[in-house]
Design a protein around this motif. Sequence first.
Motif, PDB file in Angstrom:
ATOM      1  N   ASP A   1       0.812  -1.215   0.000  1.00  0.00           N
ATOM      2  CA  ASP A   1       0.000   0.000   0.000  1.00  0.00           C
ATOM      3  C   ASP A   1       0.849   1.271   0.000  1.00  0.00           C
ATOM      4  O   ASP A   1       0.313   2.385   0.098  1.00  0.00           O
TER       5      ASP A   1
ATOM      6  N   SER B   1       3.089   2.098   2.277  1.00  0.00           N
ATOM      7  CA  SER B   1       3.483   2.545   3.614  1.00  0.00           C
ATOM      8  C   SER B   1       4.909   2.128   3.938  1.00  0.00           C
ATOM      9  O   SER B   1       5.384   1.066   3.526  1.00  0.00           O
TER      10      SER B   1
ATOM     11  N   VAL C   1       2.379   6.811   4.851  1.00  0.00           N
ATOM     12  CA  VAL C   1       2.406   6.834   3.390  1.00  0.00           C
ATOM     13  C   VAL C   1       2.828   8.234   2.968  1.00  0.00           C
ATOM     14  O   VAL C   1       2.129   9.215   3.248  1.00  0.00           O
TER      15      VAL C   1
END
Length: 306
Positions: A83, A85, A96
């Motif tokens: 994602d 991150s 993020v």
Amino acid sequence: MTRAPLVVGAVPDLDLRGWSVAVLGGDGREVEIARQAARAGATVRAYGLPPGAEAVATVCATVADAVRDADVVICPVPLPAADGSLFAPHAPAPIVLDVDALRGMRAGGLVITGRASPPMTEAARVLGLRLREYEHEEDLMLVRAPAIAEGAIRVAIEHTDVTLHRHPCMVVGFGKIGSVLAATLRGLGADVTVAARNPAQLARAWALGCAVVPVADLAQYAPQMSVIFNTVPACLFTRAVLVQVGRDPLLVDLSGPPGGVDVEAARELGVRMVWARGLGGRAPRTVGYTQWLGITRIVAAERARP
């Protein structure tokens, strides 16, 4: 650009007085980096570091507070998750670094990371920031490899009831980490087999005294091992392979996201597996210091740019 050599044990002369540095995420390695930045004269702010960071940096409540007016933002080396991150096990929430997160940096600021996520790359483009990745720099990764090898061996010892000495161990992949890990296991007296695709890597492993097998034969040889260490960041341990591995060997996955093992299949099949990510943190002072040497090299090169 000619790159200055990395000299382990020597701190490059870097004066950061008047500079603002933000250190985000990570573990004890980033605490050491924050300590070194402060010693160089920088004002250091941090977010998502472990307890103890307050001794070397101003710990902020949000990412935005940490990066506000920062000349340099330093991120962890371990690869970002799917994602985007950062590796930040001590952060209260995923980090993020997108356009909104980095908007407060000074114009033309420098973002240093192991490998950039897509949101980070887009933020650098939109905001006009300089982005430098150093996960691929071989000398920096090699000097941290012994700490990762020691950490991997610690994991194996903690999760097995036999010695590594005189027991069969497999190292999958023979790159920067795999080669050092195989040599360390050999030093402990383990019977080491290396699985790799590259013929030159297999030849080097053989010259080290290891047995060698092609990755295509992984399922045939893995069940014979006491411990299997995977260093390849691709899913080699599929369900079909894991069925052959069975429940006896310990499988230690050292690869970054998305990992080298079908975790769901391993769980369903009862395969003993540990995803041992971030093992460079086993010796945070040592590894953080070597990463700092690479960071100073990057900062010095960026300063010299017209």
